[in-house]
Each structure stands twice: as C-alpha cells, then as structure tokens.
Design a protein around this motif. Structure first.
Motif, PDB file in Angstrom:
ATOM      1  N   PHE A 129      -8.237  24.596 -28.183  1.00  0.00           N
ATOM      2  CA  PHE A 129      -6.891  24.740 -28.176  1.00  0.00           C
ATOM      3  C   PHE A 129      -6.790  25.587 -26.958  1.00  0.00           C
ATOM      4  CE2 PHE A 129      -3.635  28.351 -28.811  1.00  0.00           C
ATOM      5  CZ  PHE A 129      -2.738  27.569 -29.167  1.00  0.00           C
ATOM      6  N   MET A 130      -7.708  26.673 -26.602  1.00  0.00           N
ATOM      7  CA  MET A 130      -7.594  27.463 -25.443  1.00  0.00           C
ATOM      8  C   MET A 130      -7.676  26.724 -24.203  1.00  0.00           C
ATOM      9  SD  MET A 130      -6.661  30.408 -26.629  1.00  0.00           S
ATOM     10  CE  MET A 130      -6.543  31.285 -25.446  1.00  0.00           C
ATOM     11  N   VAL A 131      -8.615  26.062 -24.067  1.00  0.00           N
ATOM     12  CA  VAL A 131      -8.642  25.315 -22.936  1.00  0.00           C
ATOM     13  C   VAL A 131      -7.540  24.124 -22.543  1.00  0.00           C
ATOM     14  CG1 VAL A 131      -9.948  23.132 -21.703  1.00  0.00           C
ATOM     15  CG2 VAL A 131     -11.142  25.206 -22.706  1.00  0.00           C
ATOM     16  N   THR A 132      -6.808  23.658 -23.600  1.00  0.00           N
ATOM     17  CA  THR A 132      -5.727  22.903 -23.334  1.00  0.00           C
ATOM     18  C   THR A 132      -4.677  23.760 -22.776  1.00  0.00           C
ATOM     19  OG1 THR A 132      -6.370  21.274 -25.031  1.00  0.00           O
ATOM     20  CG2 THR A 132      -4.370  21.156 -24.242  1.00  0.00           C
ATOM     21  N   LEU A 133      -4.313  24.790 -23.625  1.00  0.00           N
ATOM     22  CA  LEU A 133      -3.148  25.647 -23.388  1.00  0.00           C
ATOM     23  C   LEU A 133      -3.520  26.370 -21.929  1.00  0.00           C
ATOM     24  CD1 LEU A 133      -0.755  27.111 -24.201  1.00  0.00           C
ATOM     25  CD2 LEU A 133      -2.059  28.818 -25.257  1.00  0.00           C
ATOM     26  N   LEU A 134      -4.480  26.834 -21.555  1.00  0.00           N
ATOM     27  CA  LEU A 134      -4.832  27.480 -20.355  1.00  0.00           C
ATOM     28  C   LEU A 134      -4.498  26.440 -19.166  1.00  0.00           C
ATOM     29  CD1 LEU A 134      -5.747  30.216 -18.801  1.00  0.00           C
ATOM     30  CD2 LEU A 134      -8.080  29.393 -18.984  1.00  0.00           C
ATOM     31  N   LEU A 135      -4.861  25.349 -19.278  1.00  0.00           N
ATOM     32  CA  LEU A 135      -4.870  24.382 -18.136  1.00  0.00           C
ATOM     33  C   LEU A 135      -3.414  23.841 -18.063  1.00  0.00           C
ATOM     34  CD1 LEU A 135      -7.897  21.878 -18.729  1.00  0.00           C
ATOM     35  CD2 LEU A 135      -7.596  23.424 -16.880  1.00  0.00           C
ATOM     36  N   ARG A 136      -2.619  24.100 -18.974  1.00  0.00           N
ATOM     37  CA  ARG A 136      -1.446  23.538 -19.057  1.00  0.00           C
ATOM     38  C   ARG A 136      -0.378  24.648 -18.405  1.00  0.00           C
ATOM     39  NH1 ARG A 136       2.302  20.737 -17.004  1.00  0.00           N
ATOM     40  NH2 ARG A 136       4.440  20.659 -18.074  1.00  0.00           N
ATOM     41  N   LEU A 137      -0.718  25.804 -18.733  1.00  0.00           N
ATOM     42  CA  LEU A 137      -0.138  27.029 -18.285  1.00  0.00           C
ATOM     43  C   LEU A 137      -0.370  27.173 -16.699  1.00  0.00           C
ATOM     44  CD1 LEU A 137      -0.399  29.810 -21.233  1.00  0.00           C
ATOM     45  CD2 LEU A 137       1.347  28.103 -20.522  1.00  0.00           C
TER      46      LEU A 137
END
Length: 211
Positions: free
Chosen positions: A189-197
């Motif tokens: 979750f954190m990797v996906t969210l961070l990359l998108r942000l």
C-alpha cells in the motif's frame, strides 16, 4: 486479527476514496443525484467486480454489505461537502487538481493491495497476482472516466498503472519471502501510494514512442 483489521481498513479506505472521486466527477459534469450515485458506486465497486469475475466467484459486493455501505458513505460525504461549500469543494471537482488526484491515489493503492491479496489467496502465480492487482486498482477509475465521457486516467497518466504494478511486485516478493501478511499489505500500500504521489508531485512520465 491485526491482518483482518488492516485488510478491512484498506477496503473501507479504498472504497470511500474511489466513491468520492466518482461522485466529485459527477458533480463536475452536473449529473443529477442518481447519476452521482451511479458514478460513485461504479468507481468504488467496479474494480472489485472485475477481480471477482476473473476469479470466477460471486462478487464480494453482492454478498457483503460492507463495500456498498462504504460506497454510500463516500457519496454522502461528497454531497454534503458540495452543499456546504459550492466553490468546487477545494478543487475536488477538477480531475486535474492535486486534491482529486490525491483522493484517487488512496483508492488506487488500497485496491492494488486488495487485488494482490485475492490473487495470492487463490494461488495465482506472479503474473496473475500483478495483473489482478492492476485490474482491481485501475478498473473502477476506468469505468468512472468512460461513464463521464473522458479518456481514462490510466491511458494518459503514464505513472498510474505503473505504480500499481510496482506495488503488486513488492507484494508478491514479500509474500514469497514469507513476511507476515500485515507487513506485506502495508508495504505494498505504502509503495503504491508513495510512487503515485511522487508522480503527481514531479509529473513523472514514461518514455513515449515517436512516429
């Protein structure tokens, strides 16, 4: 217990966020209340319906009240926010605003985890888990944009599906290394969210072929 609580939080967070993004887009296009609910529910539940159809199982939204309730909450929050402040609700009715894209990013990350988790539970291989995560993550947003008469975000934002794919790969790698499922889902979750942000902040783009 922690694993179940964490997963349910992802379901709630992703469903509410996607429902709000669909509802705000409906407001932008001046849809009526029914249109807002249709767009909100389609965005929130669409990815899950695609996931469950590919796994040949009854969609979770048809047997569990949770997803529909979360989608309704997301739509209700949107309508209430719009009535309290008609000045574009902090930019959320603009699909190119950072506020809207941030909301969409939360839904994307949460649904990526849900898709990857379903794939792992069904015994899929690496390709199956990654593809199921990607389709779950982007499916609702694609339905939202098509119903709104727009080009799907995934087709014009280069680092949209890419963030989902990388997040799913992280999920698979950690899952195969036998990390605790709570750790696996949180990291994905954190990797996906961070990359998108980061992609939104720095306008990351993949190379485009030139004719």
């Amino acid at each position: 217990m922690l694993e179940g609580l964490l997963f349910e939080s992802f379901v709630a967070m992703g469903t509410i966020a996607f429902a709000m993004s669909g509802a705000f887009k409906a407001i932008r296009h001046e849809f009526d209340v029914l249109g807002l609910l249709v767009l909100g529910f389609s965005t929130a539940l669409g990815g899950g319906l695609i996931r469950d159809a590919l796994l040949h199982r009854t969609p979770a939204a048809f047997i569990d009240d949770g997803p529909a309730v979360y989608a309704l909450i997301g739509c209700a929050i949107t309508m209430l926010s719009h009535r309290l402040s008609r000045k574009h609700v902090f930019g959320l009715t603009d699909p190119n605003s950072r506020a809207f894209l941030f909301l969409d990013a939360i839904g994307l990350a949460a649904f990526t985890v849900m898709g990857a988790s379903a794939g792992a539970a069904s015994g899929l291989n690496a390709f199956g888990i990654v593809m199921l995560a990607a389709l779950t993550g982007v499916g609702g947003g694609m339905i939202r944009d098509v119903l709104a008469g727009e080009t799907p975000l995934v087709l014009k934002e280069d680092f949209y599906a890419t963030a989902t794919i990388i997040g799913a790969i992280i999920f698979f790698a950690m899952y195969r290394l036998s990390f605790a499922m709570a750790t696996v889902t949180a990291a994905s979750f954190m990797v996906t969210l961070l990359l998108r942000l980061l992609a939104i902040q720095y306008r990351w783009q993949l190379p485009k072929p030139k004719l």
